[in-house]
Design an enzyme around this catalytic site. Structure first.
Site, PDB file in Angstrom:
ATOM      1  N   ARG A 103       0.631  -1.536  -0.247  1.00  0.00           N
ATOM      2  CA  ARG A 103      -0.731  -0.118   0.275  1.00  0.00           C
ATOM      3  C   ARG A 103       0.584   1.244   0.011  1.00  0.00           C
ATOM      4  NH1 ARG A 103      -2.475  -3.264  -1.190  1.00  0.00           N
ATOM      5  NH2 ARG A 103      -4.391  -4.510  -0.458  1.00  0.00           N
TER       6      ARG A 103
ATOM      7  N   SER B   2     -10.301  -1.167   3.121  1.00  0.00           N
ATOM      8  CA  SER B   2      -9.761  -1.795   4.328  1.00  0.00           C
ATOM      9  C   SER B   2      -9.066  -0.360   4.869  1.00  0.00           C
ATOM     10  CB  SER B   2      -8.529  -2.287   4.169  1.00  0.00           C
ATOM     11  OG  SER B   2      -9.168  -3.207   3.841  1.00  0.00           O
TER      12      SER B   2
ATOM     13  N   GLU C  81      -4.538   2.441   6.450  1.00  0.00           N
ATOM     14  CA  GLU C  81      -4.366   2.402   4.737  1.00  0.00           C
ATOM     15  C   GLU C  81      -4.607   3.394   4.608  1.00  0.00           C
ATOM     16  OE1 GLU C  81      -5.704  -1.632   3.567  1.00  0.00           O
ATOM     17  OE2 GLU C  81      -5.937   0.091   1.341  1.00  0.00           O
TER      18      GLU C  81
HETATM   19  C1  LIG Z   1     -15.375  -1.654  -1.273  1.00  0.00           C
HETATM   20  C2  LIG Z   1     -14.474  -1.179  -1.746  1.00  0.00           C
HETATM   21  C3  LIG Z   1     -14.084  -2.197  -1.854  1.00  0.00           C
HETATM   22  C4  LIG Z   1     -12.046  -1.659  -2.279  1.00  0.00           C
HETATM   23  N1  LIG Z   1     -10.939  -3.164  -1.890  1.00  0.00           N
HETATM   24  C5  LIG Z   1     -10.010  -3.161  -2.575  1.00  0.00           C
HETATM   25  C6  LIG Z   1      -8.856  -3.368  -2.064  1.00  0.00           C
HETATM   26  O1  LIG Z   1      -9.563  -5.254  -2.375  1.00  0.00           O
HETATM   27  N2  LIG Z   1      -7.668  -3.895  -2.044  1.00  0.00           N
HETATM   28  C7  LIG Z   1      -7.039  -2.459  -2.290  1.00  0.00           C
HETATM   29  O2  LIG Z   1      -5.731  -1.703  -2.288  1.00  0.00           O
HETATM   30  N3  LIG Z   1      -8.248  -1.142  -1.859  1.00  0.00           N
HETATM   31  C8  LIG Z   1      -9.721  -1.365  -1.772  1.00  0.00           C
HETATM   32  N4  LIG Z   1     -10.327   0.102  -2.096  1.00  0.00           N
HETATM   33  C9  LIG Z   1      -9.272   0.956  -1.760  1.00  0.00           C
HETATM   34  C10 LIG Z   1      -9.302   2.359  -2.992  1.00  0.00           C
HETATM   35  O3  LIG Z   1     -10.203   1.271  -3.958  1.00  0.00           O
HETATM   36  C11 LIG Z   1      -8.031   1.744  -3.783  1.00  0.00           C
HETATM   37  O4  LIG Z   1      -7.100   2.377  -2.293  1.00  0.00           O
HETATM   38  C12 LIG Z   1      -7.865   2.558  -4.899  1.00  0.00           C
HETATM   39  O5  LIG Z   1      -6.453   2.376  -5.648  1.00  0.00           O
HETATM   40  C13 LIG Z   1      -8.046   4.344  -4.881  1.00  0.00           C
HETATM   41  O6  LIG Z   1      -8.121   4.734  -5.558  1.00  0.00           O
HETATM   42  P1  LIG Z   1      -9.042   5.765  -5.804  1.00  0.00           P
HETATM   43  O7  LIG Z   1      -9.174   6.393  -7.359  1.00  0.00           O
HETATM   44  O8  LIG Z   1     -10.107   5.991  -4.920  1.00  0.00           O
HETATM   45  O9  LIG Z   1      -8.382   7.093  -5.022  1.00  0.00           O
HETATM   46  P2  LIG Z   1      -8.476   8.290  -3.970  1.00  0.00           P
HETATM   47  O10 LIG Z   1      -9.023   7.752  -2.532  1.00  0.00           O
HETATM   48  O11 LIG Z   1      -9.165   9.472  -4.805  1.00  0.00           O
HETATM   49  O12 LIG Z   1      -7.029   8.436  -3.354  1.00  0.00           O
HETATM   50  C14 LIG Z   1      -6.248   7.883  -2.618  1.00  0.00           C
HETATM   51  C15 LIG Z   1      -5.020   8.522  -2.296  1.00  0.00           C
HETATM   52  O13 LIG Z   1      -4.310   8.428  -3.527  1.00  0.00           O
HETATM   53  C16 LIG Z   1      -3.752  10.076  -3.792  1.00  0.00           C
HETATM   54  N5  LIG Z   1      -3.716   9.933  -5.440  1.00  0.00           N
HETATM   55  C17 LIG Z   1      -5.221   9.860  -5.971  1.00  0.00           C
HETATM   56  N6  LIG Z   1      -4.727   9.896  -7.636  1.00  0.00           N
HETATM   57  C18 LIG Z   1      -3.788  10.060  -7.779  1.00  0.00           C
HETATM   58  C19 LIG Z   1      -2.921  10.429  -8.614  1.00  0.00           C
HETATM   59  N7  LIG Z   1      -3.461  11.174 -10.040  1.00  0.00           N
HETATM   60  N8  LIG Z   1      -1.297  10.776  -8.951  1.00  0.00           N
HETATM   61  C20 LIG Z   1      -1.104  11.133  -7.538  1.00  0.00           C
HETATM   62  N9  LIG Z   1      -1.580  10.566  -6.328  1.00  0.00           N
HETATM   63  C21 LIG Z   1      -3.346  10.311  -6.420  1.00  0.00           C
HETATM   64  C22 LIG Z   1      -4.474  10.716  -2.960  1.00  0.00           C
HETATM   65  O14 LIG Z   1      -3.999  12.185  -3.648  1.00  0.00           O
HETATM   66  C23 LIG Z   1      -4.812   9.916  -1.930  1.00  0.00           C
HETATM   67  O15 LIG Z   1      -3.716   9.826  -0.914  1.00  0.00           O
HETATM   68  C24 LIG Z   1     -10.884  -0.336  -1.864  1.00  0.00           C
HETATM   69  C25 LIG Z   1     -12.272   0.380  -1.438  1.00  0.00           C
HETATM   70  C26 LIG Z   1     -13.825  -0.264  -1.294  1.00  0.00           C
HETATM   71  C27 LIG Z   1     -14.524   1.296  -0.994  1.00  0.00           C
END
Ligand SMILES: Cc1cc2nc3c(=O)[nH]c(=O)nc-3n(C[C@H](O)[C@H](O)[C@H](O)COP(=O)(O)OP(=O)(O)OC[C@H]3O[C@@H](n4cnc5c(N)ncnc54)[C@H](O)[C@@H]3O)c2cc1C
Length: 318
Positions: free
Chosen positions: A181, A231, A301
């Site tokens: 992560r 998580s 996380e």
């Molecule tokens: C139902 C559910 C299930 C999930 N299951 C998992 C799983 O199995 N495994 C897992 O790892 N995660 C899981 N997640 C968490 C999440 O989906 C992941 O961490 C995902 O990859 C985050 O992507 P996001 O675009 O939503 O990022 P955001 O939530 O928008 O941002 C997360 C972080 O990344 C940064 N960020 C976003 N975009 C950029 C960019 N373009 N450049 C630089 N930094 C950036 C943000 O500043 C922040 O620090 C789950 C979430 C939900 C709601």
């Protein structure tokens, strides 16, 4: 209106006219987070392309404004008091994918699920562990998303990023310092623009079957019918955060409308009107219980955005 405010409004007008994308004032972040929670972003920018993004970054620097980047908002908690400065949303305007045999160059706003679907249509995968993860590519690489001890990083050859000064450069897999992560993107004020993935050739039917299995397991084990953000805590080195939270009696704990899921103790759900304060207070209480019962500090996380200074969370000594 004071002279200072007049100058500021003029400056925002300049930004609005200089870019093709959207500039919104006081945009509610609850519209941009999977928790459906969060106060307003002082200035919310949705750049149309990399040029817009660079213009916005330079504007923020000239105006001494802090920057926060959001993708699909599926791993963040935004404070009820919102986010000061500029929130930059990298989403559907960064949506190109170029396939070349097993390689695919993907822009940061593409959803991980879209990449998997498009790969499947071409008999390509190798990231079956990622079915059901709702993030966009930028956030998913920044977080090195994954499951079952498998990570997105294993498929990433290189990325193109822009720093907060507006300089674009390439980082190869090894330069990203991926870990569980973690990638250096989190620490170095970098915004991911696009990434080259190397996928694996696989039979369509096999990929489809893996997708179905993975989605069934998620439905059974995760409270996906409620707003949540995946998580909450990282797994400690030798066990699962969900297991220790369960053993410490955290399942079902509730503050306001924020509840530790009965289905999966490492998920907090919004039962309707939870606030960010409720959620982070619950995180603090869960951490305290686990520390008392297991002598273990669970690390976050999920990322916090905005001001949470009135709630003290435990942090591991580095
Ligand atoms: C139902 C559910 C299930 C999930 N299951 C998992 C799983 O199995 N495994 C897992 O790892 N995660 C899981 N997640 C968490 C999440 O989906 C992941 O961490 C995902 O990859 C985050 O992507 P996001 O675009 O939503 O990022 P955001 O939530 O928008 O941002 C997360 C972080 O990344 C940064 N960020 C976003 N975009 C950029 C960019 N373009 N450049 C630089 N930094 C950036 C943000 O500043 C922040 O620090 C789950 C979430 C939900 C709601």
């Amino acid at each position: 209106m004071s002279l200072k405010n007049q100058k500021f409004n003029k400056s925002i007008e300049v930004l609005t006219k200089s870019i093709r994308g959207e500039v919104l004032l006081d945009e509610l972040m609850s519209r941009h987070t999977s928790f459906k929670i969060g106060g307003s972003a002082e200035i919310f920018v949705k750049p149309y392309d990399a040029d817009d993004l660079i213009t916005t970054l330079r504007w923020a620097k000239n105006n001494k404004m802090p920057i926060f980047v959001v993708g699909n908002g599926t791993n963040i908690i935004v404070s009820d008091s919102g986010i000061e400065g500029v929130v930059i949303k990298i989403s559907d305007t960064f949506s190109n994918m170029i396939f070349d045999r097993n390689d695919v160059l993907v822009q940061a706003g593409v959803s991980l699920q879209k990449l998997l679907e498009e790969g499947m249509r071409r008999n390509l995968c190798g990231m079956e562990f990622a079915w059901g993860i709702p993030g966009a590519i930028g956030g998913s690489i920044a977080m090195n998303a994954g499951s079952n001890s498998r990570f997105l990083s294993t498929r990433v050859k290189y990325v193109n990023v822009v720093d907060y000064n507006g300089s674009i450069f390439k980082l190869n897999h090894d330069e990203l310092r991926f870990d569980y992560r973690y990638s250096r993107i989190q620490d170095e004020n970098l915004i991911l623009l696009d990434a080259l993935f190397e996928l694996e050739s696989k039979d369509f039917k096999e990929i489809e079957k893996e997708r179905e299995t993975s989605i069934i397991i998620r439905r059974e084990k995760q409270p996906i019918n409620y707003p949540c953000a995946g998580s909450v805590f990282k797994n400690p080195p030798t066990t699962y955060a969900g297991r220790v939270l369960d053993e410490a009696g955290c399942k079902g704990l509730r503050i306001g409308d924020a509840q530790i899921s009965e289905l999966h103790a490492n998920f907090i759900i919004n039962l309707g009107n939870a606030t960010a304060h409720d959620i982070v207070s619950l995180i603090r209480d869960a951490q305290a219980r686990v520390y008392k019962v297991k002598d273990l500090i669970l690390e976050l996380e999920i990322k916090l955005a905005g001001n949470f200074r009135d709630i003290r969370l435990m942090e591991k000594k580095k």
